[in-house]
Write a protein that holds these residues in place. Structure first.
Motif, PDB file in Angstrom:
ATOM      1  N   ARG A   5       0.843  -1.184   0.000  1.00  0.00           N
ATOM      2  CA  ARG A   5       0.000   0.000   0.000  1.00  0.00           C
ATOM      3  C   ARG A   5       0.878   1.233   0.000  1.00  0.00           C
ATOM      4  O   ARG A   5       1.855   1.315   0.727  1.00  0.00           O
ATOM      5  CB  ARG A   5      -0.854   0.028   1.260  1.00  0.00           C
ATOM      6  CG  ARG A   5      -2.308  -0.147   0.983  1.00  0.00           C
ATOM      7  CD  ARG A   5      -3.096  -0.182   2.235  1.00  0.00           C
ATOM      8  NE  ARG A   5      -3.253   1.174   2.768  1.00  0.00           N
ATOM      9  CZ  ARG A   5      -4.071   1.464   3.745  1.00  0.00           C
ATOM     10  NH1 ARG A   5      -4.774   0.530   4.310  1.00  0.00           N
ATOM     11  NH2 ARG A   5      -4.178   2.691   4.186  1.00  0.00           N
ATOM     12  N   GLN A   6       0.529   2.183  -0.846  1.00  0.00           N
ATOM     13  CA  GLN A   6       1.296   3.421  -0.881  1.00  0.00           C
ATOM     14  C   GLN A   6       0.848   4.295   0.290  1.00  0.00           C
ATOM     15  O   GLN A   6      -0.330   4.519   0.505  1.00  0.00           O
ATOM     16  CB  GLN A   6       1.054   4.150  -2.183  1.00  0.00           C
ATOM     17  CG  GLN A   6       1.903   5.386  -2.329  1.00  0.00           C
ATOM     18  CD  GLN A   6       1.712   6.048  -3.684  1.00  0.00           C
ATOM     19  OE1 GLN A   6       0.962   5.568  -4.512  1.00  0.00           O
ATOM     20  NE2 GLN A   6       2.391   7.146  -3.887  1.00  0.00           N
ATOM     21  N   LYS A   7       1.806   4.761   1.040  1.00  0.00           N
ATOM     22  CA  LYS A   7       1.514   5.596   2.196  1.00  0.00           C
ATOM     23  C   LYS A   7       1.193   7.014   1.732  1.00  0.00           C
ATOM     24  O   LYS A   7       1.873   7.562   0.877  1.00  0.00           O
ATOM     25  CB  LYS A   7       2.722   5.606   3.123  1.00  0.00           C
ATOM     26  CG  LYS A   7       2.424   6.114   4.491  1.00  0.00           C
ATOM     27  CD  LYS A   7       3.606   5.870   5.402  1.00  0.00           C
ATOM     28  CE  LYS A   7       3.250   6.241   6.813  1.00  0.00           C
ATOM     29  NZ  LYS A   7       4.339   5.967   7.727  1.00  0.00           N
ATOM     30  N   ARG A   8       0.144   7.570   2.302  1.00  0.00           N
ATOM     31  CA  ARG A   8      -0.222   8.936   1.953  1.00  0.00           C
ATOM     32  C   ARG A   8       0.741   9.914   2.612  1.00  0.00           C
ATOM     33  O   ARG A   8       1.300   9.647   3.666  1.00  0.00           O
ATOM     34  CB  ARG A   8      -1.647   9.238   2.402  1.00  0.00           C
ATOM     35  CG  ARG A   8      -2.681   8.425   1.646  1.00  0.00           C
ATOM     36  CD  ARG A   8      -4.070   8.848   1.967  1.00  0.00           C
ATOM     37  NE  ARG A   8      -4.369   8.643   3.383  1.00  0.00           N
ATOM     38  CZ  ARG A   8      -5.395   9.192   4.008  1.00  0.00           C
ATOM     39  NH1 ARG A   8      -6.218   9.977   3.366  1.00  0.00           N
ATOM     40  NH2 ARG A   8      -5.612   8.949   5.269  1.00  0.00           N
ATOM     41  N   SER A   9       0.900  11.056   1.997  1.00  0.00           N
ATOM     42  CA  SER A   9       1.823  12.062   2.527  1.00  0.00           C
ATOM     43  C   SER A   9       1.255  12.673   3.808  1.00  0.00           C
ATOM     44  O   SER A   9       0.066  12.583   4.097  1.00  0.00           O
ATOM     45  CB  SER A   9       2.061  13.160   1.498  1.00  0.00           C
ATOM     46  OG  SER A   9       0.936  13.994   1.398  1.00  0.00           O
ATOM     47  N   ARG A  10       2.118  13.313   4.535  1.00  0.00           N
ATOM     48  CA  ARG A  10       1.718  13.986   5.778  1.00  0.00           C
ATOM     49  C   ARG A  10       0.634  15.032   5.504  1.00  0.00           C
ATOM     50  O   ARG A  10      -0.315  15.179   6.262  1.00  0.00           O
ATOM     51  CB  ARG A  10       2.947  14.627   6.418  1.00  0.00           C
ATOM     52  CG  ARG A  10       2.659  15.336   7.722  1.00  0.00           C
ATOM     53  CD  ARG A  10       3.956  15.878   8.320  1.00  0.00           C
ATOM     54  NE  ARG A  10       3.719  16.663   9.493  1.00  0.00           N
ATOM     55  CZ  ARG A  10       3.811  16.210  10.743  1.00  0.00           C
ATOM     56  NH1 ARG A  10       4.159  14.963  10.948  1.00  0.00           N
ATOM     57  NH2 ARG A  10       3.567  16.996  11.762  1.00  0.00           N
ATOM     58  N   GLU A  11       0.763  15.745   4.386  1.00  0.00           N
ATOM     59  CA  GLU A  11      -0.212  16.766   4.038  1.00  0.00           C
ATOM     60  C   GLU A  11      -1.578  16.153   3.720  1.00  0.00           C
ATOM     61  O   GLU A  11      -2.604  16.707   4.086  1.00  0.00           O
ATOM     62  CB  GLU A  11       0.277  17.618   2.865  1.00  0.00           C
ATOM     63  CG  GLU A  11       1.377  18.596   3.228  1.00  0.00           C
ATOM     64  CD  GLU A  11       2.740  17.927   3.340  1.00  0.00           C
ATOM     65  OE1 GLU A  11       2.953  16.867   2.712  1.00  0.00           O
ATOM     66  OE2 GLU A  11       3.598  18.450   4.075  1.00  0.00           O
ATOM     67  N   ASP A  34       1.682  21.961  14.200  1.00  0.00           N
ATOM     68  CA  ASP A  34       2.432  23.200  14.352  1.00  0.00           C
ATOM     69  C   ASP A  34       3.191  23.548  13.073  1.00  0.00           C
ATOM     70  O   ASP A  34       3.397  24.714  12.760  1.00  0.00           O
ATOM     71  CB  ASP A  34       3.436  23.091  15.502  1.00  0.00           C
ATOM     72  CG  ASP A  34       2.742  23.033  16.851  1.00  0.00           C
ATOM     73  OD1 ASP A  34       1.692  23.675  17.012  1.00  0.00           O
ATOM     74  OD2 ASP A  34       3.265  22.342  17.747  1.00  0.00           O
ATOM     75  N   ALA A  35       3.613  22.518  12.333  1.00  0.00           N
ATOM     76  CA  ALA A  35       4.357  22.739  11.091  1.00  0.00           C
ATOM     77  C   ALA A  35       3.462  23.454  10.084  1.00  0.00           C
ATOM     78  O   ALA A  35       2.298  23.099   9.906  1.00  0.00           O
ATOM     79  CB  ALA A  35       4.839  21.409  10.522  1.00  0.00           C
ATOM     80  N   LEU A  36       4.008  24.475   9.436  1.00  0.00           N
ATOM     81  CA  LEU A  36       3.225  25.340   8.565  1.00  0.00           C
ATOM     82  C   LEU A  36       2.473  24.581   7.471  1.00  0.00           C
ATOM     83  O   LEU A  36       1.270  24.790   7.284  1.00  0.00           O
ATOM     84  CB  LEU A  36       4.133  26.402   7.938  1.00  0.00           C
ATOM     85  CG  LEU A  36       3.443  27.430   7.057  1.00  0.00           C
ATOM     86  CD1 LEU A  36       2.406  28.211   7.854  1.00  0.00           C
ATOM     87  CD2 LEU A  36       4.465  28.374   6.459  1.00  0.00           C
ATOM     88  N   SER A  41      -2.643  22.442   5.408  1.00  0.00           N
ATOM     89  CA  SER A  41      -3.439  21.347   4.826  1.00  0.00           C
ATOM     90  C   SER A  41      -4.616  21.005   5.727  1.00  0.00           C
ATOM     91  O   SER A  41      -5.734  20.788   5.259  1.00  0.00           O
ATOM     92  CB  SER A  41      -2.570  20.110   4.610  1.00  0.00           C
ATOM     93  OG  SER A  41      -1.582  20.368   3.649  1.00  0.00           O
ATOM     94  N   TRP A  42      -4.371  20.943   7.037  1.00  0.00           N
ATOM     95  CA  TRP A  42      -5.435  20.619   7.991  1.00  0.00           C
ATOM     96  C   TRP A  42      -6.534  21.677   7.923  1.00  0.00           C
ATOM     97  O   TRP A  42      -7.718  21.350   7.878  1.00  0.00           O
ATOM     98  CB  TRP A  42      -4.874  20.532   9.411  1.00  0.00           C
ATOM     99  CG  TRP A  42      -5.835  19.969  10.409  1.00  0.00           C
ATOM    100  CD1 TRP A  42      -5.935  18.657  10.777  1.00  0.00           C
ATOM    101  CD2 TRP A  42      -6.820  20.674  11.186  1.00  0.00           C
ATOM    102  NE1 TRP A  42      -6.918  18.511  11.733  1.00  0.00           N
ATOM    103  CE2 TRP A  42      -7.480  19.734  11.993  1.00  0.00           C
ATOM    104  CE3 TRP A  42      -7.205  22.003  11.256  1.00  0.00           C
ATOM    105  CZ2 TRP A  42      -8.506  20.085  12.862  1.00  0.00           C
ATOM    106  CZ3 TRP A  42      -8.235  22.358  12.119  1.00  0.00           C
ATOM    107  CH2 TRP A  42      -8.872  21.404  12.913  1.00  0.00           C
ATOM    108  N   LEU A  43      -6.135  22.960   7.908  1.00  0.00           N
ATOM    109  CA  LEU A  43      -7.124  24.041   7.868  1.00  0.00           C
ATOM    110  C   LEU A  43      -7.901  24.060   6.553  1.00  0.00           C
ATOM    111  O   LEU A  43      -9.102  24.342   6.539  1.00  0.00           O
ATOM    112  CB  LEU A  43      -6.449  25.393   8.115  1.00  0.00           C
ATOM    113  CG  LEU A  43      -5.980  25.607   9.552  1.00  0.00           C
ATOM    114  CD1 LEU A  43      -5.103  26.852   9.648  1.00  0.00           C
ATOM    115  CD2 LEU A  43      -7.154  25.699  10.508  1.00  0.00           C
ATOM    116  N   ASN A  44      -7.240  23.738   5.437  1.00  0.00           N
ATOM    117  CA  ASN A  44      -7.953  23.634   4.162  1.00  0.00           C
ATOM    118  C   ASN A  44      -8.990  22.518   4.216  1.00  0.00           C
ATOM    119  O   ASN A  44     -10.124  22.685   3.756  1.00  0.00           O
ATOM    120  CB  ASN A  44      -6.985  23.390   3.011  1.00  0.00           C
ATOM    121  CG  ASN A  44      -6.190  24.613   2.649  1.00  0.00           C
ATOM    122  OD1 ASN A  44      -6.607  25.739   2.894  1.00  0.00           O
ATOM    123  ND2 ASN A  44      -5.018  24.402   2.065  1.00  0.00           N
ATOM    124  N   GLY A  45      -8.612  21.388   4.771  1.00  0.00           N
ATOM    125  CA  GLY A  45      -9.556  20.280   4.931  1.00  0.00           C
ATOM    126  C   GLY A  45     -10.693  20.652   5.868  1.00  0.00           C
ATOM    127  O   GLY A  45     -11.862  20.368   5.598  1.00  0.00           O
TER     128      GLY A  45
END
Length: 70
Positions: A5-11, A34-36, A41-45
C-alpha cells in the motif's frame, strides 16, 4: 506476489483529519499541527468539511467527498 500500500503524505493525512474535524463541527482551534505545511493542509480540509456540513451534505449526499478519507 503482494502489493504494498502506498503511504499517503503527511499533508494528505492532515487534510483528511481536518476535513473530518470540520465535517463533525469541531472548532478549527483544535488543529493538532504546528508545522506550517501540515497546519495549512489541515485548515484547508477543515474549511471544506465545515462548508459541507453547513450545506447539509450528510449521508449519501456527502459520500463523494469522503471517498479518499480513510
Amino acid at each position: 506476489m503482494s502489493m504494498k500500500r502506498q503511504k499517503r503524505s503527511r499533508e494528505e493525512r492532515a487534510y483528511s483529519r481536518g476535513y473530518q474535524a470540520g465535517y463533525k463541527g469541531k472548532s478549527k482551534d483544535f488543529c493538532p499541527f504546528d508545522a506550517l505545511q501540515a497546519r495549512s493542509s489541515w485548515l484547508n480540509g477543515w474549511r471544506e468539511g465545515h462548508v459541507d456540513q453547513l450545506h447539509g451534505l450528510v449521508g449519501v449526499a456527502g459520500i463523494h467527498n469522503l471517498k479518499d478519507l480513510r
